[in-house]
Enzyme design. Structure first.
Site, mmCIF file in Angstrom:
data_model
loop_
_atom_site.group_PDB
_atom_site.id
_atom_site.type_symbol
_atom_site.label_atom_id
_atom_site.label_comp_id
_atom_site.label_asym_id
_atom_site.label_seq_id
_atom_site.Cartn_x
_atom_site.Cartn_y
_atom_site.Cartn_z
ATOM 1 N N HIS A 275 41.127 2.479 62.535
ATOM 2 C CA HIS A 275 42.299 2.216 62.065
ATOM 3 C C HIS A 275 43.112 3.359 62.079
ATOM 4 O O HIS A 275 44.090 2.999 63.312
ATOM 5 C CB HIS A 275 41.824 1.996 60.253
ATOM 6 C CG HIS A 275 43.146 1.582 59.646
ATOM 7 N ND1 HIS A 275 44.441 0.918 60.063
ATOM 8 C CD2 HIS A 275 43.126 1.253 57.826
ATOM 9 C CE1 HIS A 275 44.965 0.537 59.094
ATOM 10 N NE2 HIS A 275 44.265 0.710 57.855
ATOM 11 N N HIS A 314 44.375 -6.483 67.872
ATOM 12 C CA HIS A 314 44.808 -6.379 66.660
ATOM 13 C C HIS A 314 44.307 -7.348 65.918
ATOM 14 O O HIS A 314 44.163 -8.357 66.288
ATOM 15 C CB HIS A 314 45.845 -5.929 66.876
ATOM 16 C CG HIS A 314 46.445 -5.422 65.454
ATOM 17 N ND1 HIS A 314 46.572 -6.273 64.143
ATOM 18 C CD2 HIS A 314 46.973 -4.709 64.472
ATOM 19 C CE1 HIS A 314 47.281 -5.938 62.976
ATOM 20 N NE2 HIS A 314 48.073 -4.805 63.556
ATOM 21 N N ASP A 370 49.440 2.081 68.013
ATOM 22 C CA ASP A 370 48.807 3.153 68.974
ATOM 23 C C ASP A 370 48.392 3.757 69.575
ATOM 24 O O ASP A 370 48.543 4.829 70.261
ATOM 25 C CB ASP A 370 47.005 3.248 67.621
ATOM 26 C CG ASP A 370 47.111 3.410 66.390
ATOM 27 O OD1 ASP A 370 47.695 4.024 65.375
ATOM 28 O OD2 ASP A 370 46.452 2.413 66.091
HETATM 29 N N1 CMC Z 1 38.712 -3.171 73.542
HETATM 30 C C1 CMC Z 1 37.683 -3.802 74.615
HETATM 31 N N2 CMC Z 1 37.440 -4.638 73.994
HETATM 32 C C2 CMC Z 1 38.234 -5.103 72.275
HETATM 33 C C3 CMC Z 1 38.920 -4.971 72.040
HETATM 34 C C4 CMC Z 1 39.002 -3.374 72.799
HETATM 35 N N3 CMC Z 1 40.281 -2.413 71.873
HETATM 36 N N4 CMC Z 1 39.330 -4.824 70.893
HETATM 37 C C5 CMC Z 1 38.889 -6.299 70.914
HETATM 38 N N5 CMC Z 1 37.760 -6.650 71.896
HETATM 39 C C6 CMC Z 1 37.323 -7.909 71.981
HETATM 40 C C7 CMC Z 1 35.811 -7.767 71.068
HETATM 41 O O1 CMC Z 1 34.762 -7.408 72.094
HETATM 42 C C8 CMC Z 1 35.819 -9.475 71.218
HETATM 43 O O2 CMC Z 1 35.341 -9.489 72.140
HETATM 44 P P1 CMC Z 1 34.073 -10.503 71.954
HETATM 45 O O3 CMC Z 1 34.556 -11.689 71.165
HETATM 46 O O4 CMC Z 1 33.806 -11.338 73.377
HETATM 47 O O5 CMC Z 1 32.785 -10.642 71.092
HETATM 48 C C9 CMC Z 1 37.159 -9.987 70.989
HETATM 49 O O6 CMC Z 1 38.414 -8.791 71.549
HETATM 50 C C10 CMC Z 1 37.976 -9.450 70.083
HETATM 51 O O7 CMC Z 1 37.662 -8.739 69.402
HETATM 52 P P2 CMC Z 1 37.414 -8.129 67.445
HETATM 53 O O8 CMC Z 1 36.582 -7.268 68.012
HETATM 54 O O9 CMC Z 1 36.452 -9.510 66.827
HETATM 55 O O10 CMC Z 1 38.598 -8.500 66.784
HETATM 56 P P3 CMC Z 1 38.650 -8.116 64.880
HETATM 57 O O11 CMC Z 1 40.019 -8.719 64.697
HETATM 58 O O12 CMC Z 1 37.522 -7.379 64.417
HETATM 59 O O13 CMC Z 1 38.735 -5.960 65.585
HETATM 60 C C11 CMC Z 1 40.366 -4.341 66.466
HETATM 61 C C12 CMC Z 1 40.211 -5.939 65.510
HETATM 62 C C13 CMC Z 1 41.808 -2.920 65.733
HETATM 63 C C14 CMC Z 1 39.057 -3.406 65.361
HETATM 64 C C15 CMC Z 1 39.640 -4.044 67.586
HETATM 65 O O14 CMC Z 1 40.904 -4.648 68.675
HETATM 66 C C16 CMC Z 1 39.585 -2.612 68.300
HETATM 67 O O15 CMC Z 1 38.707 -1.982 67.875
HETATM 68 N N6 CMC Z 1 40.252 -1.644 68.666
HETATM 69 C C17 CMC Z 1 40.742 -1.063 68.824
HETATM 70 C C18 CMC Z 1 40.539 0.543 68.128
HETATM 71 C C19 CMC Z 1 42.419 0.439 67.798
HETATM 72 O O16 CMC Z 1 43.021 0.645 68.446
HETATM 73 N N7 CMC Z 1 42.521 0.215 66.425
HETATM 74 C C20 CMC Z 1 43.923 0.640 66.358
HETATM 75 C C21 CMC Z 1 44.612 -1.421 65.840
HETATM 76 S S1 CMC Z 1 46.371 -1.008 65.271
HETATM 77 C C22 CMC Z 1 46.466 -0.177 63.528
HETATM 78 C C23 CMC Z 1 45.618 -0.047 62.749
HETATM 79 O O17 CMC Z 1 46.094 -0.501 62.352
HETATM 80 O O18 CMC Z 1 45.199 1.255 62.311
#
Ligand code: CMC
Length: 436
Positions: A275, A314, A370
């Site tokens: 986050h 996201h 971010d």
């Molecule tokens: N790098 C590599 N792979 C990723 C990333 C990433 N940053 N984000 C998602 N994926 C992959 C994930 O492994 C999954 O792949 P698969 O379907 O093959 O298993 C697919 O994309 C879908 O991702 P998810 O984890 O199911 O998506 P989510 O909605 O649960 O998670 C998230 C959203 C923001 C937690 C995630 O994208 C992430 O960890 N990003 C990196 C951390 C980040 O930048 N966070 C800031 C978010 S924006 C500001 C805020 O809200 O604070």
């Protein structure tokens, strides 16, 4: 057009049910059913009834809200109907904070009064400094912020009166005003520097810079470009509907605890690297990559799941985060004052490669808020571990708007999700000497 209902047939019993569909502002975005309506679907009379199973709220609306609209498919973000691009360009943080909390843009008189009250609540009780002094010199400022904002509740016992609108207003002034003071004191504590007190002659962002960076000069003068950039960054962070920390604010606030305790919970939720801690993680990642040549090697690690590309992806945006686009432009302005930052070149190249790569394209992973904010903060002289604290300052009005909306919504009650129990059935206690 047919009827606004959903017909469900339970194949276990052959019975059919008709459930109303409700709408928000847009008929094509946010149509929903009440999951409580599923409870009538039973196999037998004594049956509990059907529930919705939705870990992490992937497709469950926890509230109706008039605060923020996001269309993640099209990359749209609006506060109270106003596009984020217009607010970033033409509004200020305090005006946007007023808008998010009151629902309308202020008149000149309303804005002056609002600004006056926030400006005159920036001081914190001297005893707070004693807590600060108790933290270790290398304590993370976000940990200090979680602790000290929660501790404010002990100074304002009147804050427990959450049903009184006038009382809520008082706590809202205090929280928006004092978050930068707590944050700046936490930063100066980590450097072993004396705390710098608020300067009421300065703007909200200018005063924050003053409390962070003032040294021996009699009056601190913020650089107008950096002051404006920080103010816009705060505007971009004001709210983002039902994200992890807003959900924490609503959930904890639904127990009717005081808002300082609820903001401490929201700040703790924001601290995590998935986050608000992501901006800090992005900078550490860019430093680790070190040069453009090393990017392909890093992308390989992301694809083999050894690393995440921080600042990408996201839950809601499956398109470019509109805030990231604005932040890229602010970065350009900031670097005219601070000089270029080599990490920006790495970030732009990383983005270019990721946006063409099949792994990211098929998963619809784009830069989020971010991805670029950390680079600007670094150029402005902020140490890495204060980045999530900056996010918390900007997000405080949003948390308070979500909290207030939750308290005044007759549909809301104490947050209490259901569960699907998958543990053991009834079994009798076994004395220790008989256990295998
Ligand atoms: N790098 C590599 N792979 C990723 C990333 C990433 N940053 N984000 C998602 N994926 C992959 C994930 O492994 C999954 O792949 P698969 O379907 O093959 O298993 C697919 O994309 C879908 O991702 P998810 O984890 O199911 O998506 P989510 O909605 O649960 O998670 C998230 C959203 C923001 C937690 C995630 O994208 C992430 O960890 N990003 C990196 C951390 C980040 O930048 N966070 C800031 C978010 S924006 C500001 C805020 O809200 O604070």
């Amino acid at each position: 057009m047919g009827k606004d209902t959903l017909t469900i047939t339970d194949n276990r019993t052959g019975k059919t049910y008709e459930i109303p569909i409700q709408y928000g502002t847009y008929p094509t975005y946010g149509a929903s059913i009440r999951t409580a309506d599923l409870r009538q679907i039973k196999v037998s009379e004594g049956d509990f009834g059907l529930m919705g199973y939705d870990p992490a709220f992937m497709n469950t609306a926890s509230c109706k809200s008039t605060i923020t609209f996001i269309d993640g498919e099209r990359g749209i973000l609006r506060y109270r109907g106003y596009p984020i691009e217009q607010l970033a360009e033409r509004s200020t943080f305090l005006e946007t904070a007023y808008l998010i909390l009151h629902g309308e843009l202020p008149t000149r008189k309303q804005l002056d009064e609002w600004t006056y009250h926030i400006t005159h609540h920036t001081m914190i009780h001297e005893n707070i400094k004693k807590f600060m002094d108790g933290f270790h010199y290398d304590a993370h400022p976000m940990g200090i912020l979680v602790g000290t904002v929660g501790a404010l509740s002990t100074f304002y016992p009147d804050a427990k009166d959450i049903r009184d609108p006038a009382d809520r207003k008082q706590q809202i002034f205090r929280l928006i005003a004092k978050m930068p003071t707590l944050a700046a004191f936490a930063y100066r504590h980590s450097l072993g520097m004396p705390y710098a007190y608020p300067d009421n002659d300065l703007s909200y962002a200018g005063n924050f810079l003053n409390m962070l960076f003032k040294k021996t000069e009699l009056k601190y003068k913020p650089d107008p470009v950096l002051e404006k950039a920080l103010d816009v960054l705060f505007v971009l962070h004001v709210d983002h509907e039902q994200n992890c920390s807003a959900n924490a604010m609503r959930s904890v606030g639904s127990s009717h605890v005081d808002p300082y305790s609820a903001v401490a919970a929201a700040t703790a939720a924001l601290y995590g690297p998935l986050h608000g801690g992501a901006n800090e993680a992005v900078l550490r990642m860019l430093r680790e990559i070190g040069s453009k040549e090393k990017i392909p090697e890093f992308i390989k690690k992301v694809k083999t799941r050894e690393a995440l590309l921080m600042g990408f992806g996201h839950r809601i945006y499956k398109n470019y985060d509109p805030r990231a686009r604005i932040i890229r432009e602010i970065a350009r302005q900031v670097f005219t004052v601070t000089g270029p930052n080599p990490l920006l070149d790495i970030a732009i190249e990383l983005e270019r490669i990721a946006l063409e790569d099949e792994f990211f394209v098929t998963r619809r992973l784009y830069p989020n808020v971010d991805f670029y904010s950390g680079i600007i903060y670094e150029a402005m002289g902020f140490p890495v571990d204060i980045y999530p604290v900056l996010f918390a300052i900007g997000r405080t009005p949003g948390w308070l708007a979500q909290w207030q909306e939750m308290l005044t919504d007759p549909d809301q009650k104490i947050a209490r999700p259901r569960q699907v129990y998958t543990g053991s059935d009834h079994r009798d206690y076994v004395p220790i000497e008989l256990r295998r």
